[in-house]
Enzyme design. Structure first.
Site, PDB file in Angstrom:
ATOM      1  N   GLY A  10      -5.239  -4.048  53.495  1.00 47.17           N
ATOM      2  CA  GLY A  10      -5.213  -3.608  52.094  1.00 47.17           C
ATOM      3  C   GLY A  10      -6.475  -2.842  51.702  1.00 47.17           C
ATOM      4  N   SER A 124     -11.018 -13.262  40.936  1.00 48.57           N
ATOM      5  CA  SER A 124     -11.043 -12.147  39.989  1.00 48.57           C
ATOM      6  C   SER A 124     -11.717 -12.561  38.689  1.00 48.57           C
ATOM      7  CB  SER A 124      -9.597 -11.739  39.712  1.00 48.57           C
ATOM      8  OG  SER A 124      -9.523 -10.962  38.561  1.00 48.57           O
ATOM      9  N   THR A 126     -10.592 -12.061  36.046  1.00 43.87           N
ATOM     10  CA  THR A 126      -9.524 -12.442  35.125  1.00 43.87           C
ATOM     11  C   THR A 126      -9.498 -13.953  34.874  1.00 43.87           C
ATOM     12  OG1 THR A 126      -7.231 -11.964  34.583  1.00 43.87           O
ATOM     13  CG2 THR A 126      -7.634 -12.722  36.801  1.00 43.87           C
ATOM     14  N   TYR A 148      -0.786 -14.367  37.472  1.00 41.91           N
ATOM     15  CA  TYR A 148      -1.732 -13.901  38.496  1.00 41.91           C
ATOM     16  C   TYR A 148      -3.055 -14.655  38.361  1.00 41.91           C
ATOM     17  CZ  TYR A 148      -5.244 -10.915  40.719  1.00 41.91           C
ATOM     18  OH  TYR A 148      -6.295 -10.457  41.475  1.00 41.91           O
ATOM     19  N   LYS A 152      -5.020 -17.527  40.865  1.00 40.59           N
ATOM     20  CA  LYS A 152      -6.403 -17.459  41.370  1.00 40.59           C
ATOM     21  C   LYS A 152      -7.152 -18.749  41.017  1.00 40.59           C
ATOM     22  CE  LYS A 152      -6.328 -13.440  43.304  1.00 40.59           C
ATOM     23  NZ  LYS A 152      -6.404 -13.360  44.757  1.00 40.59           N
ATOM     24  N   PHE A 177     -15.092  -7.952  39.774  1.00 38.83           N
ATOM     25  CA  PHE A 177     -14.814  -7.272  38.511  1.00 38.83           C
ATOM     26  C   PHE A 177     -13.857  -6.112  38.842  1.00 38.83           C
ATOM     27  CE2 PHE A 177     -16.756  -9.600  35.038  1.00 38.83           C
ATOM     28  CZ  PHE A 177     -17.148 -10.692  35.786  1.00 38.83           C
ATOM     29  N   ASN A 198      -3.790   0.544  37.649  1.00 43.43           N
ATOM     30  CA  ASN A 198      -5.214   0.540  37.329  1.00 43.43           C
ATOM     31  C   ASN A 198      -5.734   1.934  36.999  1.00 43.43           C
ATOM     32  OD1 ASN A 198      -5.152  -1.854  39.790  1.00 43.43           O
ATOM     33  ND2 ASN A 198      -5.851  -2.335  37.739  1.00 43.43           N
ATOM     34  N   VAL A 216      -4.555   7.018  27.948  1.00 43.22           N
ATOM     35  CA  VAL A 216      -5.688   6.147  27.623  1.00 43.22           C
ATOM     36  C   VAL A 216      -5.169   5.080  26.663  1.00 43.22           C
ATOM     37  CG1 VAL A 216      -7.978   6.023  26.584  1.00 43.22           C
ATOM     38  CG2 VAL A 216      -7.329   8.030  27.954  1.00 43.22           C
ATOM     39  N   GLY A 293      -2.305  -7.341  26.053  1.00 40.58           N
ATOM     40  CA  GLY A 293      -3.068  -8.263  26.902  1.00 40.58           C
ATOM     41  C   GLY A 293      -4.431  -7.742  27.320  1.00 40.58           C
TER      42      GLY A 293
HETATM   43  P1  NAD Z   1      -4.035  -4.950  48.449  1.00 39.09           P
HETATM   44  O1  NAD Z   1      -2.668  -5.191  47.953  1.00 39.09           O
HETATM   45  O2  NAD Z   1      -4.433  -3.556  48.791  1.00 39.09           O
HETATM   46  O3  NAD Z   1      -4.309  -5.860  49.739  1.00 39.09           O
HETATM   47  C1  NAD Z   1      -3.715  -7.126  49.898  1.00 39.09           C
HETATM   48  C2  NAD Z   1      -3.193  -7.212  51.333  1.00 39.09           C
HETATM   49  O4  NAD Z   1      -2.595  -8.494  51.527  1.00 39.09           O
HETATM   50  C3  NAD Z   1      -2.117  -6.173  51.623  1.00 39.09           C
HETATM   51  O5  NAD Z   1      -2.422  -5.550  52.860  1.00 39.09           O
HETATM   52  C4  NAD Z   1      -0.819  -6.986  51.728  1.00 39.09           C
HETATM   53  O6  NAD Z   1       0.101  -6.401  52.619  1.00 39.09           O
HETATM   54  C5  NAD Z   1      -1.353  -8.317  52.214  1.00 39.09           C
HETATM   55  N1  NAD Z   1      -0.513  -9.472  51.862  1.00 39.09           N
HETATM   56  C6  NAD Z   1      -0.026  -9.814  50.638  1.00 39.09           C
HETATM   57  N2  NAD Z   1       0.682 -10.944  50.729  1.00 39.09           N
HETATM   58  C7  NAD Z   1       0.634 -11.348  52.021  1.00 39.09           C
HETATM   59  C8  NAD Z   1       1.179 -12.448  52.730  1.00 39.09           C
HETATM   60  N3  NAD Z   1       1.930 -13.373  52.123  1.00 39.09           N
HETATM   61  N4  NAD Z   1       0.915 -12.545  54.043  1.00 39.09           N
HETATM   62  C9  NAD Z   1       0.169 -11.620  54.684  1.00 39.09           C
HETATM   63  N5  NAD Z   1      -0.369 -10.555  54.061  1.00 39.09           N
HETATM   64  C10 NAD Z   1      -0.129 -10.421  52.753  1.00 39.09           C
HETATM   65  O7  NAD Z   1      -5.042  -5.577  47.378  1.00 39.09           O
HETATM   66  P2  NAD Z   1      -6.623  -5.452  47.274  1.00 39.09           P
HETATM   67  O8  NAD Z   1      -6.939  -4.627  46.096  1.00 39.09           O
HETATM   68  O9  NAD Z   1      -7.210  -5.119  48.585  1.00 39.09           O
HETATM   69  O10 NAD Z   1      -6.974  -6.948  46.882  1.00 39.09           O
HETATM   70  C11 NAD Z   1      -7.331  -7.919  47.843  1.00 39.09           C
HETATM   71  C12 NAD Z   1      -7.526  -9.256  47.149  1.00 39.09           C
HETATM   72  O11 NAD Z   1      -8.499  -9.112  46.121  1.00 39.09           O
HETATM   73  C13 NAD Z   1      -6.259  -9.784  46.472  1.00 39.09           C
HETATM   74  O12 NAD Z   1      -6.186 -11.178  46.682  1.00 39.09           O
HETATM   75  C14 NAD Z   1      -6.489  -9.477  45.009  1.00 39.09           C
HETATM   76  O13 NAD Z   1      -5.835 -10.401  44.160  1.00 39.09           O
HETATM   77  C15 NAD Z   1      -7.999  -9.619  44.889  1.00 39.09           C
HETATM   78  N6  NAD Z   1      -8.567  -8.831  43.781  1.00 39.09           N
HETATM   79  C16 NAD Z   1      -8.332  -7.477  43.726  1.00 39.09           C
HETATM   80  C17 NAD Z   1      -8.822  -6.742  42.642  1.00 39.09           C
HETATM   81  C18 NAD Z   1      -8.561  -5.268  42.535  1.00 39.09           C
HETATM   82  O14 NAD Z   1      -8.687  -4.733  41.438  1.00 39.09           O
HETATM   83  N7  NAD Z   1      -8.208  -4.577  43.614  1.00 39.09           N
HETATM   84  C19 NAD Z   1      -9.572  -7.380  41.633  1.00 39.09           C
HETATM   85  C20 NAD Z   1      -9.806  -8.751  41.741  1.00 39.09           C
HETATM   86  C21 NAD Z   1      -9.296  -9.466  42.827  1.00 39.09           C
HETATM   87  N1  UFG Z   2      -6.484   2.023  31.337  1.00 44.08           N
HETATM   88  C1  UFG Z   2      -6.060   3.165  30.705  1.00 44.08           C
HETATM   89  N2  UFG Z   2      -5.055   3.893  31.280  1.00 44.08           N
HETATM   90  C2  UFG Z   2      -4.460   3.531  32.455  1.00 44.08           C
HETATM   91  C3  UFG Z   2      -4.906   2.351  33.097  1.00 44.08           C
HETATM   92  C4  UFG Z   2      -5.912   1.613  32.499  1.00 44.08           C
HETATM   93  O1  UFG Z   2      -6.563   3.525  29.648  1.00 44.08           O
HETATM   94  O2  UFG Z   2      -3.552   4.231  32.918  1.00 44.08           O
HETATM   95  C5  UFG Z   2      -7.605   1.254  30.744  1.00 44.08           C
HETATM   96  C6  UFG Z   2      -7.252  -0.180  30.383  1.00 44.08           C
HETATM   97  O3  UFG Z   2      -6.680  -0.245  29.095  1.00 44.08           O
HETATM   98  C7  UFG Z   2      -8.624  -0.854  30.496  1.00 44.08           C
HETATM   99  C8  UFG Z   2      -9.319  -0.082  31.628  1.00 44.08           C
HETATM  100  O4  UFG Z   2      -8.620   1.166  31.707  1.00 44.08           O
HETATM  101  O5  UFG Z   2      -9.347  -0.658  29.317  1.00 44.08           O
HETATM  102  C9  UFG Z   2      -9.247  -0.779  32.963  1.00 44.08           C
HETATM  103  O6  UFG Z   2      -7.893  -1.107  33.266  1.00 44.08           O
HETATM  104  P1  UFG Z   2      -7.428  -1.531  34.732  1.00 44.08           P
HETATM  105  O7  UFG Z   2      -5.958  -1.752  34.677  1.00 44.08           O
HETATM  106  O8  UFG Z   2      -7.950  -0.585  35.739  1.00 44.08           O
HETATM  107  O9  UFG Z   2      -8.205  -2.908  34.977  1.00 44.08           O
HETATM  108  P2  UFG Z   2      -8.179  -4.285  34.190  1.00 44.08           P
HETATM  109  O10 UFG Z   2      -9.593  -4.602  33.825  1.00 44.08           O
HETATM  110  O11 UFG Z   2      -7.188  -4.297  33.114  1.00 44.08           O
HETATM  111  O12 UFG Z   2      -7.658  -5.289  35.317  1.00 44.08           O
HETATM  112  C10 UFG Z   2      -8.243  -5.325  36.609  1.00 44.08           C
HETATM  113  C11 UFG Z   2      -7.200  -5.775  37.619  1.00 44.08           C
HETATM  114  C12 UFG Z   2      -6.837  -7.216  37.365  1.00 44.08           C
HETATM  115  C13 UFG Z   2      -8.064  -8.048  37.364  1.00 44.08           C
HETATM  116  C14 UFG Z   2      -9.070  -7.518  36.371  1.00 44.08           C
HETATM  117  C15 UFG Z   2     -10.361  -8.287  36.521  1.00 44.08           C
HETATM  118  O13 UFG Z   2      -6.026  -4.997  37.523  1.00 44.08           O
HETATM  119  O14 UFG Z   2      -6.005  -7.652  38.414  1.00 44.08           O
HETATM  120  O15 UFG Z   2      -9.344  -6.151  36.629  1.00 44.08           O
HETATM  121  O16 UFG Z   2     -11.307  -7.856  35.618  1.00 44.08           O
HETATM  122  F1  UFG Z   2      -7.725  -9.298  37.028  1.00 44.08           F
END
Ligand code: NAD
Ligand code: UFG
Length: 338
Positions: A10, A124, A126, A148, A152, A177, A198, A216, A293
């Site tokens: 991922g 996260s 969150t 979600y 966590k 973050f 995102n 936005v 939210g």
């Molecule tokens: P991602 O979806 O790119 O990577 C997750 C990977 O896990 C993928 O390759 C997917 O195929 C694999 N996967 C999912 N379920 C599985 C399962 N049951 N068995 C085996 N593989 C599985 O996501 P990411 O952005 O790289 O995030 C990685 C971790 O970080 C996640 O747990 C996510 O919740 C956490 N996280 C991400 C963000 C973000 O904004 N990207 C923020 C906070 C926390």
């Molecule tokens: N936003 C826009 N337009 C878009 C997407 C987002 O204006 O098309 C704004 C949102 O309203 C927010 C900011 O951009 O103000 C960031 O939004 P993201 O969706 O990129 O990120 P969030 O902070 O809402 O959420 C992310 C992850 C969650 C995680 C959280 C932790 O998606 O999984 O960060 O802080 F839980």
């Protein structure tokens, strides 16, 4: 160290693999490719100039996982595998609890069987819910506001109990973050399936013409320019934090949660402006209603990471935008363009 990485194909996993390999660690990747592509791992191998094994396993398959662990004998596990879309988790809570909570329990069961005792978990920001004060430090009360976030928090609790149950076990929950950016090569980056949720992928896909314009969400917040504020962290800084956490695990014999952010908030419009400057692209945008939210402001107190992990973010928002643009412009359709 021998490190088993779940979800290694991922977005955050691939960048962390590169750091791990660069530091000389040996890795085994386990991924079911539900949200990723094996091509990403091929690119990591090429960039690192080193090979490593990867197995297509769903982490809920305890038997297969145990077999892989007994064979590889990892000294630590980094657990990225999980589903991460907040909106989807509200629509499909059971799928999220099954994947994220059952999946983590299955992984811990396999570790117990293989006598594994060092664990790093992708959590996260969150988990904090609405801010009672800012910046969020790790003592801020936790409150999940969607399935979600609950998944966590549940895993954090399970890890706490797991550590108490057996002496010598240690687990660190890294509370990320907002990860953005890509490796400087432009070879790996974030490749969301379907329409991204995102902000940064939406900006990048607008810049490359895959999306017509950026929406936005909310421009009437009580903030300097009225748009939402977040703590964006470069994915390579985040990757380094995992390597630092691996080192810290050696001295840690319990559960701990640590924020990983820069400590600085940036509004939506500030991020868009920096992206336009770095990419020399104009991002057409429309100011629309607030997204349900959403919080106004989210940013970290990252001093615990600095104190315990000797880690702090080094890359600024210019690097986050420049590197995202390099990845997106070189791979307009993500990995599926190959
Ligand atoms: P991602 O979806 O790119 O990577 C997750 C990977 O896990 C993928 O390759 C997917 O195929 C694999 N996967 C999912 N379920 C599985 C399962 N049951 N068995 C085996 N593989 C599985 O996501 P990411 O952005 O790289 O995030 C990685 C971790 O970080 C996640 O747990 C996510 O919740 C956490 N996280 C991400 C963000 C973000 O904004 N990207 C923020 C906070 C926390
Ligand atoms: N936003 C826009 N337009 C878009 C997407 C987002 O204006 O098309 C704004 C949102 O309203 C927010 C900011 O951009 O103000 C960031 O939004 P993201 O969706 O990129 O990120 P969030 O902070 O809402 O959420 C992310 C992850 C969650 C995680 C959280 C932790 O998606 O999984 O960060 O802080 F839980």
């Amino acid at each position: 160290m021998k490190v088993l990485v779940t979800g290694g194909a991922g977005y955050i996993g691939t960048h962390t693999l590169l750091e791990l390999l660069g530091c000389g660690h040996d890795v085994l990747v386990v991924d079911n490719y539900s949200n990723s592509s094996p091509i990403a791992l091929q690119r990591v191998r090429k960039l690192a100039g080193r090979d490593f094994e990867s197995l297509q396993i769903d982490i809920r398959d305890t038997e297969q996982l145990t077999e892989a662990m007994l064979e590889f004998q990892p000294q630590a596990v980094i657990h990225f595998a999980g589903l991460k879309a907040v909106g989807e988790s509200v629509e499909q809570p059971l799928r999220y609890y099954s994947n994220n909570v059952d999946g983590s329990i299955s992984l811990l069961l396999a570790m117990d069987k293989a006598a594994g005792h060092n664990f790093i978990f992708s959590s996260s920001a969150t988990v904090y819910g609405a801010p009672q004060y800012l910046p969020y430090d790790e003592k801020h009360p936790v409150k999940a506001v969607n399935p979600y976030g609950s998944s966590k928090l549940m895993v954090e609790e399970i890890l706490g109990d797991w550590c108490k149950s057996a002496p010598g076990t240690a687990a660190i929950s890294l509370r990320y973050f907002n990860p953005v950016g890509a490796h400087t090569s432009g070879e790996i980056g974030e490749d969301p399936q379907g329409i991204p949720n995102n902000l940064m992928p939406c900006i990048a896909q607008t810049a490359v013409g895959r999306l017509p314009q950026l929406k936005v969400f909310g421009s009437d917040y009580d903030k300097r320019d009225g748009t939402g504020e977040r703590d964006y962290i470069h994915v390579m800084d985040l990757a380094r934090a995992h390597v630092a956490a691996l080192d810290y695990l050696e001295q840690c014999n319990s559960f701990d949660a640590i924020n990983i952010g820069t400590g600085k908030g940036l509004t939506v419009l500030e991020l868009v402006k920096t992206f336009e400057q770095s990419s020399q692209q104009v991002i057409p945008l429309e100011l629309v209603e607030r997204r349900a939210g959403d919080l106004v402001s989210v940013y970290a107190d990252a001093s615990k990471a600095s104190r315990l992990l000797n880690w702090s973010a080094e890359l600024d928002v210019d690097a986050m935008c420049r590197d995202t643009w390099r990845w997106q412009s070189q791979n307009p359709q993500g990995y599926s363009g190959e």
